[in-house]
Design a protein around this motif. Structure first.
Motif, PDB file in Angstrom:
ATOM      1  N   TRP A  30       3.152  14.211   9.273  1.00  0.00           N
ATOM      2  CA  TRP A  30       3.213  14.317   7.810  1.00  0.00           C
ATOM      3  C   TRP A  30       3.629  12.960   7.252  1.00  0.00           C
ATOM      4  CZ3 TRP A  30       1.586  18.963   5.868  1.00  0.00           C
ATOM      5  CH2 TRP A  30       1.630  19.098   4.473  1.00  0.00           C
ATOM      6  N   ARG A  31       2.670  12.039   7.225  1.00  0.00           N
ATOM      7  CA  ARG A  31       2.926  10.678   6.786  1.00  0.00           C
ATOM      8  C   ARG A  31       1.711  10.162   6.038  1.00  0.00           C
ATOM      9  NH1 ARG A  31       7.157  12.089   8.401  1.00  0.00           N
ATOM     10  NH2 ARG A  31       8.709  10.989   9.673  1.00  0.00           N
ATOM     11  N   ASN A  32       1.896   9.070   5.282  1.00  0.00           N
ATOM     12  CA  ASN A  32       0.777   8.351   4.695  1.00  0.00           C
ATOM     13  C   ASN A  32       0.163   7.457   5.768  1.00  0.00           C
ATOM     14  OD1 ASN A  32       1.084   9.314   1.986  1.00  0.00           O
ATOM     15  ND2 ASN A  32       2.853   7.971   1.763  1.00  0.00           N
ATOM     16  N   PRO A  33      -1.122   7.126   5.708  1.00  0.00           N
ATOM     17  CA  PRO A  33      -1.994   7.326   4.548  1.00  0.00           C
ATOM     18  C   PRO A  33      -2.614   8.722   4.455  1.00  0.00           C
ATOM     19  CG  PRO A  33      -3.141   6.077   6.220  1.00  0.00           C
ATOM     20  CD  PRO A  33      -1.727   6.245   6.720  1.00  0.00           C
ATOM     21  N   HIS A  34      -2.770   9.449   5.575  1.00  0.00           N
ATOM     22  CA  HIS A  34      -3.263  10.818   5.543  1.00  0.00           C
ATOM     23  C   HIS A  34      -2.380  11.665   6.440  1.00  0.00           C
ATOM     24  CE1 HIS A  34      -7.798  10.054   4.402  1.00  0.00           C
ATOM     25  NE2 HIS A  34      -6.960   9.626   3.485  1.00  0.00           N
ATOM     26  N   ARG A  70      -5.313   0.651  11.151  1.00  0.00           N
ATOM     27  CA  ARG A  70      -4.183  -0.090  11.733  1.00  0.00           C
ATOM     28  C   ARG A  70      -3.094  -0.333  10.692  1.00  0.00           C
ATOM     29  NH1 ARG A  70      -8.888  -2.302  13.196  1.00  0.00           N
ATOM     30  NH2 ARG A  70      -8.711  -4.136  11.855  1.00  0.00           N
ATOM     31  N   CYS A  71      -3.146   0.414   9.596  1.00  0.00           N
ATOM     32  CA  CYS A  71      -2.185   0.276   8.493  1.00  0.00           C
ATOM     33  C   CYS A  71      -2.192  -1.127   7.895  1.00  0.00           C
ATOM     34  CB  CYS A  71      -0.765   0.654   8.947  1.00  0.00           C
ATOM     35  SG  CYS A  71      -0.444   2.432   8.831  1.00  0.00           S
ATOM     36  N   ILE A  72      -3.351  -1.764   7.903  1.00  0.00           N
ATOM     37  CA  ILE A  72      -3.498  -3.062   7.237  1.00  0.00           C
ATOM     38  C   ILE A  72      -3.958  -2.797   5.811  1.00  0.00           C
ATOM     39  CG2 ILE A  72      -4.731  -5.249   7.204  1.00  0.00           C
ATOM     40  CD1 ILE A  72      -5.043  -4.995  10.233  1.00  0.00           C
ATOM     41  N   PRO A  73      -3.167  -3.154   4.803  1.00  0.00           N
ATOM     42  CA  PRO A  73      -3.516  -2.819   3.415  1.00  0.00           C
ATOM     43  C   PRO A  73      -4.709  -3.622   2.917  1.00  0.00           C
ATOM     44  CG  PRO A  73      -1.571  -4.216   3.485  1.00  0.00           C
ATOM     45  CD  PRO A  73      -1.874  -3.862   4.907  1.00  0.00           C
ATOM     46  N   PRO A  74      -5.445  -3.082   1.958  1.00  0.00           N
ATOM     47  CA  PRO A  74      -6.602  -3.788   1.411  1.00  0.00           C
ATOM     48  C   PRO A  74      -6.182  -4.908   0.476  1.00  0.00           C
ATOM     49  CG  PRO A  74      -6.256  -1.763   0.212  1.00  0.00           C
ATOM     50  CD  PRO A  74      -5.256  -1.763   1.332  1.00  0.00           C
ATOM     51  N   ILE A 121       4.191 -11.100 -14.820  1.00  0.00           N
ATOM     52  CA  ILE A 121       4.073  -9.648 -14.875  1.00  0.00           C
ATOM     53  C   ILE A 121       3.832  -9.174 -13.451  1.00  0.00           C
ATOM     54  CG2 ILE A 121       2.630  -7.719 -15.633  1.00  0.00           C
ATOM     55  CD1 ILE A 121       2.137  -9.181 -18.232  1.00  0.00           C
ATOM     56  N   ILE A 122       4.618  -8.215 -13.012  1.00  0.00           N
ATOM     57  CA  ILE A 122       4.467  -7.654 -11.675  1.00  0.00           C
ATOM     58  C   ILE A 122       3.742  -6.321 -11.791  1.00  0.00           C
ATOM     59  CG2 ILE A 122       5.620  -6.985  -9.548  1.00  0.00           C
ATOM     60  CD1 ILE A 122       5.986  -9.929 -10.342  1.00  0.00           C
ATOM     61  N   LEU A 123       2.634  -6.211 -11.090  1.00  0.00           N
ATOM     62  CA  LEU A 123       1.863  -4.977 -11.069  1.00  0.00           C
ATOM     63  C   LEU A 123       2.156  -4.257  -9.748  1.00  0.00           C
ATOM     64  CD1 LEU A 123      -0.219  -2.960 -12.011  1.00  0.00           C
ATOM     65  CD2 LEU A 123      -2.033  -4.546 -11.348  1.00  0.00           C
ATOM     66  N   HIS A 124       2.787  -3.083  -9.861  1.00  0.00           N
ATOM     67  CA  HIS A 124       3.153  -2.285  -8.694  1.00  0.00           C
ATOM     68  C   HIS A 124       2.044  -1.270  -8.434  1.00  0.00           C
ATOM     69  CE1 HIS A 124       7.481  -3.582  -9.022  1.00  0.00           C
ATOM     70  NE2 HIS A 124       7.065  -3.791 -10.265  1.00  0.00           N
ATOM     71  N   LEU A 125       1.529  -1.249  -7.226  1.00  0.00           N
ATOM     72  CA  LEU A 125       0.524  -0.278  -6.808  1.00  0.00           C
ATOM     73  C   LEU A 125       1.170   0.660  -5.798  1.00  0.00           C
ATOM     74  CD1 LEU A 125      -2.410  -2.772  -6.104  1.00  0.00           C
ATOM     75  CD2 LEU A 125      -1.828  -1.693  -8.277  1.00  0.00           C
ATOM     76  N   GLU A 126       1.176   1.956  -6.097  1.00  0.00           N
ATOM     77  CA  GLU A 126       1.807   2.876  -5.152  1.00  0.00           C
ATOM     78  C   GLU A 126       1.119   2.851  -3.797  1.00  0.00           C
ATOM     79  OE1 GLU A 126       3.291   6.843  -6.296  1.00  0.00           O
ATOM     80  OE2 GLU A 126       1.847   7.635  -4.851  1.00  0.00           O
ATOM     81  N   GLU A 127      -0.212   2.850  -3.805  1.00  0.00           N
ATOM     82  CA  GLU A 127      -0.924   2.847  -2.524  1.00  0.00           C
ATOM     83  C   GLU A 127      -0.598   1.577  -1.754  1.00  0.00           C
ATOM     84  OE1 GLU A 127      -5.261   4.151  -0.962  1.00  0.00           O
ATOM     85  OE2 GLU A 127      -5.260   2.478  -2.349  1.00  0.00           O
ATOM     86  N   TRP A 128      -0.193   1.759  -0.507  1.00  0.00           N
ATOM     87  CA  TRP A 128       0.160   0.664   0.395  1.00  0.00           C
ATOM     88  C   TRP A 128       1.386  -0.112  -0.073  1.00  0.00           C
ATOM     89  CZ3 TRP A 128      -2.342   1.045   4.834  1.00  0.00           C
ATOM     90  CH2 TRP A 128      -3.610   1.637   4.858  1.00  0.00           C
ATOM     91  N   ASP A 129       2.150   0.407  -1.037  1.00  0.00           N
ATOM     92  CA  ASP A 129       3.314  -0.309  -1.579  1.00  0.00           C
ATOM     93  C   ASP A 129       2.899  -1.688  -2.074  1.00  0.00           C
ATOM     94  OD1 ASP A 129       5.294   1.732  -0.881  1.00  0.00           O
ATOM     95  OD2 ASP A 129       4.886   1.173   1.196  1.00  0.00           O
ATOM     96  N   TYR A 170       5.185   4.483  -0.184  1.00  0.00           N
ATOM     97  CA  TYR A 170       3.978   4.833   0.562  1.00  0.00           C
ATOM     98  C   TYR A 170       4.206   4.768   2.078  1.00  0.00           C
ATOM     99  CZ  TYR A 170      -1.068   5.190   1.372  1.00  0.00           C
ATOM    100  OH  TYR A 170      -2.310   5.611   1.767  1.00  0.00           O
ATOM    101  N   GLU A 171       4.660   3.643   2.574  1.00  0.00           N
ATOM    102  CA  GLU A 171       5.060   3.481   3.975  1.00  0.00           C
ATOM    103  C   GLU A 171       4.025   4.037   4.948  1.00  0.00           C
ATOM    104  OE1 GLU A 171       8.896   5.281   4.317  1.00  0.00           O
ATOM    105  OE2 GLU A 171       9.926   3.604   3.340  1.00  0.00           O
ATOM    106  N   CYS A 172       2.902   3.373   5.050  1.00  0.00           N
ATOM    107  CA  CYS A 172       1.869   3.766   6.003  1.00  0.00           C
ATOM    108  C   CYS A 172       2.448   3.818   7.419  1.00  0.00           C
ATOM    109  CB  CYS A 172       0.718   2.768   5.950  1.00  0.00           C
ATOM    110  SG  CYS A 172      -0.616   3.107   7.113  1.00  0.00           S
ATOM    111  N   THR A 173       2.139   4.890   8.138  1.00  0.00           N
ATOM    112  CA  THR A 173       2.684   5.084   9.487  1.00  0.00           C
ATOM    113  C   THR A 173       1.563   5.408  10.462  1.00  0.00           C
ATOM    114  OG1 THR A 173       4.750   5.945   8.566  1.00  0.00           O
ATOM    115  CG2 THR A 173       4.327   6.381  10.888  1.00  0.00           C
ATOM    116  N   LEU A 174       1.474   4.632  11.547  1.00  0.00           N
ATOM    117  CA  LEU A 174       0.530   4.908  12.618  1.00  0.00           C
ATOM    118  C   LEU A 174       1.077   5.997  13.535  1.00  0.00           C
ATOM    119  CD1 LEU A 174      -0.412   1.243  13.601  1.00  0.00           C
ATOM    120  CD2 LEU A 174      -1.785   2.800  12.247  1.00  0.00           C
ATOM    121  N   VAL A 175       0.190   6.628  14.271  1.00  0.00           N
ATOM    122  CA  VAL A 175       0.616   7.657  15.217  1.00  0.00           C
ATOM    123  C   VAL A 175       1.622   7.086  16.196  1.00  0.00           C
ATOM    124  CG1 VAL A 175      -0.147   9.184  17.060  1.00  0.00           C
ATOM    125  CG2 VAL A 175      -1.538   8.944  15.009  1.00  0.00           C
ATOM    126  N   GLU A 176       1.346   5.861  16.691  1.00  0.00           N
ATOM    127  CA  GLU A 176       2.249   5.251  17.660  1.00  0.00           C
ATOM    128  C   GLU A 176       3.633   5.001  17.066  1.00  0.00           C
ATOM    129  OE1 GLU A 176      -0.688   4.178  16.793  1.00  0.00           O
ATOM    130  OE2 GLU A 176      -1.981   4.406  18.569  1.00  0.00           O
TER     131      GLU A 176
END
Length: 345
Positions: free
Chosen positions: A48-52, A196-200, A221-229, A333-339
């Protein structure tokens, strides 16, 4: 056989939140959207983690033979907004699932609905469509008033949290033949950086369904994107522009105000893909963005124009809008790999 009497777990969804069709990668590359299949089995593993979120189901096809199916659904953040938490699916649960099968011949499903042994059904998609029931979608408990407004300090009403509305890139983008040829050679099972949890990088980073927020810091101006932090820095001092910048995945952005529109020019982008399906882009890519506030500061119209002579034969355009949701926030967001998950646990 699972029980047919099916009371519903009520999952509330704000009417202003769009159905999430995109995620960290394009699910249409991995799954067949023209088909829906069902399987039954026992949950053996849950991530139960991001990205899916992901979970495995052991399926028995008569006798003692078993096969394992790998299932995935939306992100943890998205499901949390639908009222679905980590305790929803647990190891040992006997479930039936429905969803789109792999387009690569794998035992994988992008799950839309889950039916539990006790008859409870959960929809894991924003449309709140229940497959085995005929109940109406519940109304949202959220209010549309101004209570608890999350307006951040600063000039112009842009400094707040925005959620994505409808819209998207134009159809039939003017890709070059070379770009299309390179995209055909891209293998989503091995080449997708998201695996590999490498953000776009830009411009793909802006094509996401998650909330964004603007804050002001000195002349930036700082633009915060939730996806991939994700974080983007927009330099509002034009004198800071330099041609001697090393490229980064987000590039170098310079902004200016024209009445109620924030105009942002971005260059020095060093990211190999235009999108999440392997379309290449070059270091010559340049992006022009317009963020236009409505008179009541509740809607933010967005237009992005991308030029790249190696990717497009003419400028490509992306149009959408954002809506101010007073009670929304930027989640981690904290993308997490299975490993990584196995190491942590």
């Amino acid at each position: 056989m699972l029980i047919r009497r099916i009371p519903i777990i009520l999952l509330f969804l704000s009417p202003s939140l769009p159905s999430i069709a995109l995620a960290h990668h394009s699910t249409r590359v991995f799954y067949n959207y023209d088909q829906v299949i069902e399987i039954e089995g026992t949950v053996t593993w849950v991530l139960w983690r991001n990205p899916h979120i992901r979970f495995n189901v052991a399926r028995t096809d008569g006798g003692n033979s078993k096969e394992t199916w790998e299932l995935e659904a939306g992100s943890m953040n998205t499901l949390d907004r639908f009222g679905i938490g980590e305790s929803t699916i647990q190891v040992g649960d006997v479930i039936r699932v429905a969803g789109r099968p792999s387009s690569h011949g794998l035992n994988t499903i992008y799950v839309s609905n889950v039916l539990f042994e006790n008859g409870n059904e959960v929809s894991l998609q924003g449309s709140q469509t229940f497959r085995w029931t005929n109940k109406d979608t519940p109304s949202s408990p959220r209010t549309s008033g101004n209570e608890g407004e999350l307006v951040l300090p600063g000039v112009k009403g842009i400094f707040r949290v925005w959620i994505r509305g409808r819209g998207g890139r134009q159809e039939n983008l003017p890709f070059t033949a070379t770009a299309l040829e390179k995209r055909e050679a891209w293998d989503p099972l091995t080449d997708d950086p998201a695996l590999r949890c490498i953000p776009p990088g830009m411009p793909s980073a802006m094509d996401n369904p998650y909330p964004i927020a603007f804050t002001s810091e000195d002349n930036e101006i700082i633009l915060h994107l939730e996806e991939w932090d994700g974080l983007r820095t927009i330099h509002m001092d034009s004198s800071a522009i330099t041609d001697n910048l090393s490229g980064t995945r987000m590039g170098y952005s310079v902004g200016r105000w024209e009445e109620n529109t924030l105009i942002v020019s971005t260059t020095n982008i060093n990211y190999p893909y235009f999108d999440s399906i392997g379309t290449p882009q070059s270091k010559a890519v340049e992006i022009l963005e317009h963020f236009t506030l409505s008179e009541d500061d509740r809607r933010l119209d967005y237009r992005m124009i991308i030029t790249d002579p190696e990717t497009f034969t003419a400028p490509a355009e992306f149009i959408q809008h954002y809506i101010w949701e007073p009670r929304e926030e930027i989640k981690s967001y904290e993308c997490t790999l299975v490993e990584q998950f196995q190491t942590q646990n």
